[in-house]
Design a protein around this motif. Sequence first.
Motif, PDB file in Angstrom:
ATOM      1  N   GLU A 190      38.971  49.952  38.067  1.00  0.00           N
ATOM      2  CA  GLU A 190      38.573  48.629  37.749  1.00  0.00           C
ATOM      3  C   GLU A 190      39.480  47.722  38.675  1.00  0.00           C
ATOM      4  N   SER A 193      40.045  43.812  37.699  1.00  0.00           N
ATOM      5  CA  SER A 193      40.821  43.222  36.393  1.00  0.00           C
ATOM      6  C   SER A 193      42.089  42.570  37.153  1.00  0.00           C
ATOM      7  N   ASP A 228      39.934  34.701  32.630  1.00  0.00           N
ATOM      8  CA  ASP A 228      39.761  36.077  33.048  1.00  0.00           C
ATOM      9  C   ASP A 228      39.257  36.949  32.049  1.00  0.00           C
ATOM     10  N   ILE A 229      38.754  36.529  30.889  1.00  0.00           N
ATOM     11  CA  ILE A 229      38.577  37.384  29.807  1.00  0.00           C
ATOM     12  C   ILE A 229      37.376  38.225  30.147  1.00  0.00           C
ATOM     13  N   GLU A 230      36.413  37.972  31.057  1.00  0.00           N
ATOM     14  CA  GLU A 230      35.343  38.650  31.131  1.00  0.00           C
ATOM     15  C   GLU A 230      35.681  39.818  32.176  1.00  0.00           C
ATOM     16  N   VAL A 231      36.588  39.604  33.017  1.00  0.00           N
ATOM     17  CA  VAL A 231      37.132  40.790  33.919  1.00  0.00           C
ATOM     18  C   VAL A 231      38.197  41.790  33.461  1.00  0.00           C
ATOM     19  N   GLN A 287      39.847  44.697  31.698  1.00  0.00           N
ATOM     20  CA  GLN A 287      39.534  45.860  31.290  1.00  0.00           C
ATOM     21  C   GLN A 287      40.696  46.876  30.420  1.00  0.00           C
ATOM     22  N   TYR A 328      46.553  35.268  25.417  1.00  0.00           N
ATOM     23  CA  TYR A 328      45.831  34.262  26.410  1.00  0.00           C
ATOM     24  C   TYR A 328      46.616  33.029  26.498  1.00  0.00           C
TER      25      TYR A 328
END
Length: 553
Positions: A76, A79, A126-129, A131, A143
Amino acid sequence: MTLPLGSRAARQVAGRPDPAVADELGITVYDVARDLRRDVDAVRLPLPIDGASAAESSRGRLLAQLDEHLLPRLRELSSPAVVVVAGSTGAGKSTLYNSLLGEEISQAGVLRPTTREPVLAFNPADIEVIQPGPVTEASRVVYHDGVPRGTALLDAPDLDSFLSENRSTAQQLLEAADLWLFVTTASRYGDALPWQALARATERGASVAMVLNRVPPETLTTIRADLLQRLREHGMTDVPLFVVPDVGPHEGLLDAQVVQPVRRWLALLAGPERSRAVIVRTLKGALGALPAWVTSLADAVDAQGEAADHLRAVVEHERPAARKLARDGVEAGVVAGAAVEARWRELSGTAKVDRVKVKDGAVRSLRRTGRRREDALRTLRSDVEAAAVRTLEAAGARVEERLRAVLTGPGAPAGGTAVVPETAERATAREAAVATAVEGWSASAEQVVELLGTGETAARASAAVKAFGPHGLGTLLLAAAAGSDDAARLLVRVLGDLHTEAVEALREDLADRAATTVDAELDAVVANLDSPNLAQDAASGLRVRLAELRRLT
């Protein structure tokens, strides 16, 4: 705000890497790293030779590097880049960490160790990326808007914490990070720990920055110059250095102006593309460091094979003399011993087994009398078998003792202590094997009796069988083969020259079994060397991976 990101079991460890990896490094890198991890994990260094302990330690670090950083990061790439704030006890890591975020996120104070739980902070955008991985599993995830987007700030436990679990966690997190922000102080930057940690970072090709904390204003210029010189001497001329002046006794956060240079540097890393550049640079550095590690490990595996070959040669050198000594003892006719002689005197006096009449070269006896003699001779058979057992066990024990001296005593070859079997284990195995061998030797006597005499000598052999029974006559042959002169003299009377070949065959058989007993002791050591880990091609998998790494780097 905190967020659980799943467990290690939930991750697709064997999954394919992020497509971005193919753009930056090529998808083949992940396959090579995965195969390398498999081959390194399979390495065993069973012989305690010079360098084995260091190689095993290096193998553990290499596995940690692959497990904690390379493979997760290759899977990933998108991330955020993990920046670990690390250092020794009391260096002010947590205070610096909180000051960079502008809020008390990680516990800081005078109690040691302060940082018991790692804290990993991401930007909410950055929550969506993000891992799950080794770092998120080991940390409390929060966060915070103070974290530049595309990066993650990790406050790690002290590297020299007196709690072993803290030290272990700190090392694990360092292996997993993309960039090290190492914090030391004006009074401790000359200690061994900072340079050991920085050397480890260099070894694995990690990107590093350094914070020199609590520097007295009056010595700031001198200390900064000295530290820069030390960095140059360690080949770390490109390491960013941030100096935080000593602000005296205080509680809470440092003044924003004090940490502003570090914040600006973190901001330069911010954003997906710029943080990816940091990640890729560290990945390339880590990949570039792998060939040296793998070469060293492969060399250590080869050294194990060479040591095993030498040990095998040492053992085989002992075989001819050991076999000869065991055979000579049997062929000299000294197996019977005092116990057999005493039994013979008893049987001669009570059962009168040697009182037989011989006429015209053949023994004369009633069949009923022959059966009585046969029954009486059963005790002699037991004594002969026991004497044979003692002889073979002594031969085996003598060889085991010799091997132990050769392989573990003064001047012993490297690794010998690891291949000598346990004495109790060998004694148990030897006892069982010898019992079976002597049982087979004893049973063969009846077969020898059946082959006694043909043609004109058949009648003489038949008369002897009638006088002692087949089992009794076999006992006399065994006793003579074991070295009983009394039994041999009686056989001359009842069989003449017929007994000579039979006795020699039984004695040769027992000598063969003695040699086999000796072989078992030698083979027990050789068996410990017949391991795939000690084979000539044991390092071939690592050499293949090494060639692949060199093509990639």
